[in-house]
Design an enzyme around this catalytic site. Structure first.
Site, PDB file in Angstrom:
ATOM      1  N   GLU A  46       0.842  -1.196   0.000  1.00 45.66           N
ATOM      2  CA  GLU A  46       0.000   0.000   0.000  1.00 45.66           C
ATOM      3  C   GLU A  46       0.881   1.252   0.000  1.00 45.66           C
ATOM      4  O   GLU A  46       1.853   1.339   0.728  1.00 45.66           O
ATOM      5  CB  GLU A  46      -0.888  -0.013   1.247  1.00 45.66           C
ATOM      6  CG  GLU A  46      -1.772   1.223   1.406  1.00 45.66           C
ATOM      7  CD  GLU A  46      -2.547   1.214   2.710  1.00 45.66           C
ATOM      8  OE1 GLU A  46      -3.598   1.872   2.769  1.00 45.66           O
ATOM      9  OE2 GLU A  46      -2.100   0.544   3.672  1.00 45.66           O
ATOM     10  N   LYS A 112      -9.627   2.666  -2.076  1.00 44.55           N
ATOM     11  CA  LYS A 112      -9.800   2.029  -0.774  1.00 44.55           C
ATOM     12  C   LYS A 112     -11.187   2.342  -0.222  1.00 44.55           C
ATOM     13  O   LYS A 112     -11.564   3.501  -0.057  1.00 44.55           O
ATOM     14  CB  LYS A 112      -8.717   2.530   0.178  1.00 44.55           C
ATOM     15  CG  LYS A 112      -8.631   1.774   1.502  1.00 44.55           C
ATOM     16  CD  LYS A 112      -7.446   2.292   2.300  1.00 44.55           C
ATOM     17  CE  LYS A 112      -7.232   1.541   3.606  1.00 44.55           C
ATOM     18  NZ  LYS A 112      -6.055   2.075   4.334  1.00 44.55           N
ATOM     19  N   CYS A 146      -5.443  -2.934   2.399  1.00 38.87           N
ATOM     20  CA  CYS A 146      -5.180  -2.904   3.846  1.00 38.87           C
ATOM     21  C   CYS A 146      -6.421  -3.095   4.727  1.00 38.87           C
ATOM     22  O   CYS A 146      -6.885  -4.210   4.908  1.00 38.87           O
ATOM     23  CB  CYS A 146      -4.442  -1.610   4.193  1.00 38.87           C
ATOM     24  SG  CYS A 146      -3.545  -1.681   5.779  1.00 38.87           S
TER      25      CYS A 146
END
Length: 266
Positions: A46, A112, A146
């Site tokens: 990331e 994300k 993540c």
């Protein structure tokens, strides 16, 4: 396209230099150069070029910026896909955006979905709304970022007209060492519950806030077994060979997917 029998996937676990694009890209230059002709897909952590910097105005780039050009150049040279997330500025907003860069320079992306509120990520970045499934050599791949790992509904595989939505699940991360047990446990769970290969690529080293990261990057098969288990706290690059025949054979023998619940995400 009918999937190829095998997919070669390379993971790069690295210590990221805080907010220093030049040093980070130079490091990945060296690691990626070793993989020419040996891989179909390279997975980076990331925000691999900057670390998990929340002051997006200092590190974010437009979609035609240096990092995107860097990804396109390497994908072309190595004739493979490169993926990882980047801080992107677009139309006055900032996104933690995973880029799926192909050798021909075309790309897809997903933002994300779950912003890490314990790090105040939601104060700087805008959450994504659309999931992404991409195809590579006939394999269907779902890439995520993540904190998305903690939300199984967002990660969930589905049967659509008798076909699995994806075959490979990927998480790129800056996941702190203090929660490494959770990282390892959830990756294993996601592989098992979705009947898919699962990859987690995490950074190592301390970030700009002094928070340590242990890496623990891994490639897991559809039963949650290790294909690659990167050593903690060490820079590490390795390529795994994923077997599509084994995956489909297991799905046929143990057809859990036929009993999955249907759902809609709003």
């Amino acid at each position: 396209m009918k999937p190829t029998g095998y997919l070669r996937v390379s993971i790069i676990q690295a210590s990221l230099v805080w907010a220093d694009k030049l040093k980070n890209l130079e490091y990945f230059d060296r690691e990626i150069a070793q993989l020419g002709g040996q891989t179909d897909l390279i997975v980076l952590p990331e925000m691999f070029a900057t670390g998990f910097v929340m002051d997006a105005s200092k590190v974010a780039e437009p979609m035609n910026g240096v990092i995107m050009q860097w990804m396109a150049n390497h994908a072309s040279k190595l004739d493979c896909v490169i993926t990882g997330s980047v801080a992107i500025k677009e139309k006055g907003k900032f996104y933690n955006r995973l880029i799926w860069m192909r050798p021909d320079g075309s790309f897809e992306y997903t933002d994300k979905r779950h912003l890490f509120r314990m790090g105040n990520e939601q104060e700087y970045f805008t959450a994504g709304e659309k999931p992404l499934v991409v195809t590579l050599k006939g394999w269907k791949v779902r890439p995520l970022i993540c904190y998305d790992l903690r939300f199984p509904v967002w990660s969930k595989n589905r049967l659509i007209d008798g076909q699995y939505e994806y075959d490979l699940l990927i998480y790129v991360a800056n996941w702190p060492a203090s929660r490494s047990y959770v990282w390892k446990s959830l990756l294993t769970a996601r592989a098992i519950e979705n009947q898919a290969y699962c990859i987690g690529v995490n950074r190592i080293g301390k970030d700009g806030k002094g928070i340590p990261h242990s890496g623990n990057s891994m490639v897991l098969d559809f039963k949650g077994r290790f294909q690659v288990n990167a050593p903690a706290n060490k820079s590490y690059t390795e390529t795994a060979l994923l077997d599509y025949t084994e995956l489909t054979s297991f799905r046929q023998r143990f057809a859990v997917g036929l009993d999955w619940d249907s759902f809609t995400i709003h």
